[in-house]
Design an enzyme around this catalytic site. Sequence first.
Site, PDB file in Angstrom:
ATOM      1  N   LEU A   1     -16.747   1.952   8.531  1.00  0.00           N
ATOM      2  CA  LEU A   1     -16.899   2.999   9.242  1.00  0.00           C
ATOM      3  C   LEU A   1     -15.514   3.054  10.065  1.00  0.00           C
ATOM      4  CD1 LEU A   1     -20.240   2.525  11.307  1.00  0.00           C
ATOM      5  CD2 LEU A   1     -20.157   3.756   9.137  1.00  0.00           C
TER       6      LEU A   1
ATOM      7  N   LYS B   1       3.005   0.845   3.323  1.00  0.00           N
ATOM      8  CA  LYS B   1       2.725  -0.316   4.209  1.00  0.00           C
ATOM      9  C   LYS B   1       2.992  -1.545   3.532  1.00  0.00           C
ATOM     10  CE  LYS B   1      -0.601   2.540   6.389  1.00  0.00           C
ATOM     11  NZ  LYS B   1      -2.067   2.783   6.146  1.00  0.00           N
TER      12      LYS B   1
ATOM     13  N   ASN C   1     -15.314  -1.916  16.505  1.00  0.00           N
ATOM     14  CA  ASN C   1     -14.884  -1.566  17.928  1.00  0.00           C
ATOM     15  C   ASN C   1     -15.783  -0.700  18.847  1.00  0.00           C
ATOM     16  OD1 ASN C   1     -12.156  -2.902  17.929  1.00  0.00           O
ATOM     17  ND2 ASN C   1     -11.915  -1.384  16.172  1.00  0.00           N
TER      18      ASN C   1
ATOM     19  N   ARG D   1     -12.608   7.799  19.276  1.00  0.00           N
ATOM     20  CA  ARG D   1     -12.487   7.476  20.736  1.00  0.00           C
ATOM     21  C   ARG D   1     -12.406   8.664  21.558  1.00  0.00           C
ATOM     22  NH1 ARG D   1      -7.839   3.101  19.331  1.00  0.00           N
ATOM     23  NH2 ARG D   1      -7.547   4.824  18.017  1.00  0.00           N
TER      24      ARG D   1
ATOM     25  N   ASN E   1       1.113  -1.222  -0.016  1.00  0.00           N
ATOM     26  CA  ASN E   1       0.213   0.097  -0.052  1.00  0.00           C
ATOM     27  C   ASN E   1       0.877   1.252  -0.068  1.00  0.00           C
ATOM     28  OD1 ASN E   1      -1.861   1.903   0.338  1.00  0.00           O
ATOM     29  ND2 ASN E   1      -2.893   0.784   2.030  1.00  0.00           N
TER      30      ASN E   1
ATOM     31  N   ARG F   1      -2.402  -2.170  -3.693  1.00  0.00           N
ATOM     32  CA  ARG F   1      -3.824  -0.964  -3.512  1.00  0.00           C
ATOM     33  C   ARG F   1      -3.783  -0.092  -4.445  1.00  0.00           C
ATOM     34  NH1 ARG F   1      -6.369   1.100   2.004  1.00  0.00           N
ATOM     35  NH2 ARG F   1      -8.316   1.315   1.069  1.00  0.00           N
TER      36      ARG F   1
ATOM     37  N   ARG G   1     -13.532  14.462   6.921  1.00  0.00           N
ATOM     38  CA  ARG G   1     -14.030  14.939   5.765  1.00  0.00           C
ATOM     39  C   ARG G   1     -15.486  15.106   6.093  1.00  0.00           C
ATOM     40  NH1 ARG G   1     -12.165   9.919   3.027  1.00  0.00           N
ATOM     41  NH2 ARG G   1     -10.068  10.081   2.189  1.00  0.00           N
TER      42      ARG G   1
ATOM     43  N   HIS H   1     -13.311   2.446  -1.038  1.00  0.00           N
ATOM     44  CA  HIS H   1     -13.271   1.213  -0.099  1.00  0.00           C
ATOM     45  C   HIS H   1     -13.830  -0.141  -0.760  1.00  0.00           C
ATOM     46  CE1 HIS H   1     -13.797   4.307   3.496  1.00  0.00           C
ATOM     47  NE2 HIS H   1     -12.570   3.828   3.361  1.00  0.00           N
TER      48      HIS H   1
ATOM     49  N   GLU I   1      -8.404  -5.824   4.597  1.00  0.00           N
ATOM     50  CA  GLU I   1      -8.212  -5.333   3.275  1.00  0.00           C
ATOM     51  C   GLU I   1      -6.825  -5.813   2.637  1.00  0.00           C
ATOM     52  OE1 GLU I   1      -9.230  -1.304   4.520  1.00  0.00           O
ATOM     53  OE2 GLU I   1      -9.794  -1.032   2.482  1.00  0.00           O
TER      54      GLU I   1
ATOM     55  N   ASP J   1     -10.413  11.425  15.948  1.00  0.00           N
ATOM     56  CA  ASP J   1     -10.280  10.139  16.426  1.00  0.00           C
ATOM     57  C   ASP J   1     -11.783   9.993  17.303  1.00  0.00           C
ATOM     58  OD1 ASP J   1      -9.884   7.833  18.392  1.00  0.00           O
ATOM     59  OD2 ASP J   1      -7.788   8.017  17.484  1.00  0.00           O
TER      60      ASP J   1
ATOM     61  N   GLY K   1     -11.870   6.931   7.297  1.00  0.00           N
ATOM     62  CA  GLY K   1     -12.683   7.468   6.221  1.00  0.00           C
ATOM     63  C   GLY K   1     -14.011   6.287   6.259  1.00  0.00           C
TER      64      GLY K   1
HETATM   65  P1  ADP Z   1      -8.865   4.048   8.661  1.00  0.00           P
HETATM   66  O1  ADP Z   1      -9.847   4.484   7.803  1.00  0.00           O
HETATM   67  O2  ADP Z   1      -7.674   4.867   8.814  1.00  0.00           O
HETATM   68  O3  ADP Z   1      -8.277   2.708   8.104  1.00  0.00           O
HETATM   69  P2  ADP Z   1      -9.651   2.531  11.001  1.00  0.00           P
HETATM   70  O4  ADP Z   1     -10.457   1.730  10.118  1.00  0.00           O
HETATM   71  O5  ADP Z   1      -8.288   1.963  11.593  1.00  0.00           O
HETATM   72  O6  ADP Z   1      -9.103   3.764   9.929  1.00  0.00           O
HETATM   73  O7  ADP Z   1     -10.702   3.218  11.942  1.00  0.00           O
HETATM   74  C1  ADP Z   1      -9.782   4.409  12.899  1.00  0.00           C
HETATM   75  C2  ADP Z   1     -11.206   4.869  13.694  1.00  0.00           C
HETATM   76  O8  ADP Z   1     -11.615   3.761  14.451  1.00  0.00           O
HETATM   77  C3  ADP Z   1     -10.772   6.106  14.607  1.00  0.00           C
HETATM   78  O9  ADP Z   1     -11.939   7.073  14.460  1.00  0.00           O
HETATM   79  C4  ADP Z   1     -10.763   5.386  15.923  1.00  0.00           C
HETATM   80  O10 ADP Z   1     -11.144   6.271  17.048  1.00  0.00           O
HETATM   81  C5  ADP Z   1     -11.920   4.235  15.800  1.00  0.00           C
HETATM   82  N1  ADP Z   1     -11.609   3.146  16.748  1.00  0.00           N
HETATM   83  C6  ADP Z   1     -10.788   2.268  17.022  1.00  0.00           C
HETATM   84  N2  ADP Z   1     -10.929   1.574  18.014  1.00  0.00           N
HETATM   85  C7  ADP Z   1     -11.845   1.972  18.664  1.00  0.00           C
HETATM   86  C8  ADP Z   1     -12.831   1.837  19.818  1.00  0.00           C
HETATM   87  N3  ADP Z   1     -12.277   0.879  20.820  1.00  0.00           N
HETATM   88  N4  ADP Z   1     -13.875   2.549  20.282  1.00  0.00           N
HETATM   89  C9  ADP Z   1     -14.258   3.588  19.351  1.00  0.00           C
HETATM   90  N5  ADP Z   1     -13.591   3.913  18.160  1.00  0.00           N
HETATM   91  C10 ADP Z   1     -12.409   3.083  17.782  1.00  0.00           C
END
Ligand code: ADP
Length: 371
Positions: free
Chosen positions: A183, A14, A308, A258, A7, A65, A215, A154, A357, A256, A186
């Site tokens: 989700l 990566k 998650n 979280r 990637n 990718r 976004r 995606h 992916e 983020d 992105g």
């Molecule tokens: P990308 O689109 O960069 O691949 P990811 O699929 O890794 O991103 O998703 C990242 C998002 O997932 C972030 O907003 C992160 O806060 C959220 N996330 C990851 N673990 C948790 C969790 N335990 N609780 C809430 N959100 C989470």
Amino acid sequence: MKILVINSGSSSLKYQLFDMKKGERLAKGLIERIGCGGPKDHTEALKKVVADLGAPKDIDAIGHRVLHGAEIFKDSVLVTKSVLATLDKLVKFGTLHMPPNIGGIRACQKIFKGVPNVAVFDTAFHQTMPDCAAMYAIDPKYYKKMGIRKYGFHGTSHKFITAEAAKFLKKPLARVNLVTCHLGNGSSIAAVKNGACVDTSMGLTPLAGLVMGTRCGDIDVGAVLSIMEAEKKTPEEMDALLNKKSGLLALAGSSDCRDICAKAGKGDKQAELALEMLAYRTALYIGAYNTVIGGADAIVMTGGIGENSSEVRERIVKRLGALGIKLDRKANKIRGSLGVISTKDSKIPVVVIPTNEELAIAQDTARIVGR
Ligand code: ADP
């Protein structure tokens, strides 16, 4: 059979190495700061990958990718001279991502001489969308001249979880109807009818659709024009504002999820609003796409948030009562694993399926090289 998955981004690369027979990941790594303090280009970065992997001589194929396949690449493809020439012509569809994606392929051709390269496109799975979903209601000359239409992204993830969901539901892939929600930082949703994509929330670029980390997702273009005019912004500046400084970050100070959940838990009103906007728009698309496919066999959630975040999932599912969907709060505690989070009497099951992916790219690469 060993497959290397690459990637390649503008400043980072990566990689993951898979043993397909054993179905195992053998290695994973990240080379950063390409062209800005680290390796000077993608060829140098790949030399580092080779060193990290201990100079392997047994790589059978490399999967890449690639952001955009436009209408030309409806499936993954073995990279030949003419494919590379075509990819060069598609740079206009992703001026940020396509050059490093293509650079990664060229670098692999140099470093791994004779090893076949396969391009796997983020857009390919969505190429089955009918025109009524893919076209924009503007003068068709922009489609004809410039290829302006909806492409979606995606795709690798939506395709992977579609196949996993079909297995889980014990339905043939060609008969499964799903709303798949990726989700993450992105985010996008796809409407899948009989195993094929019939609509998706991202558009010509990944800017459209859901509220994302940075976004804005769907927005009235009139609002964009008003801001550009009032603040005398260039298209590049507006692009940066909407892609990098909007979404959760603009609404509540962090991209983020979280952080936003933690802030909302402490009573931060903007964080609360951001989460409700995210959940509202996601539910809106789920409702619309359930109609588009004539009723889903399941709603599938994946990506960092989908896999998650019990909190975000709960906020979304709570809004789906009109579809007869009911959340099982205990089951909704799962993190990063496959499981049903709706009750037994829910009209449509909501299933969490972790995406992968890189593995999907490796599987496609193996399929294309025919082993
Ligand atoms: P990308 O689109 O960069 O691949 P990811 O699929 O890794 O991103 O998703 C990242 C998002 O997932 C972030 O907003 C992160 O806060 C959220 N996330 C990851 N673990 C948790 C969790 N335990 N609780 C809430 N959100 C989470």
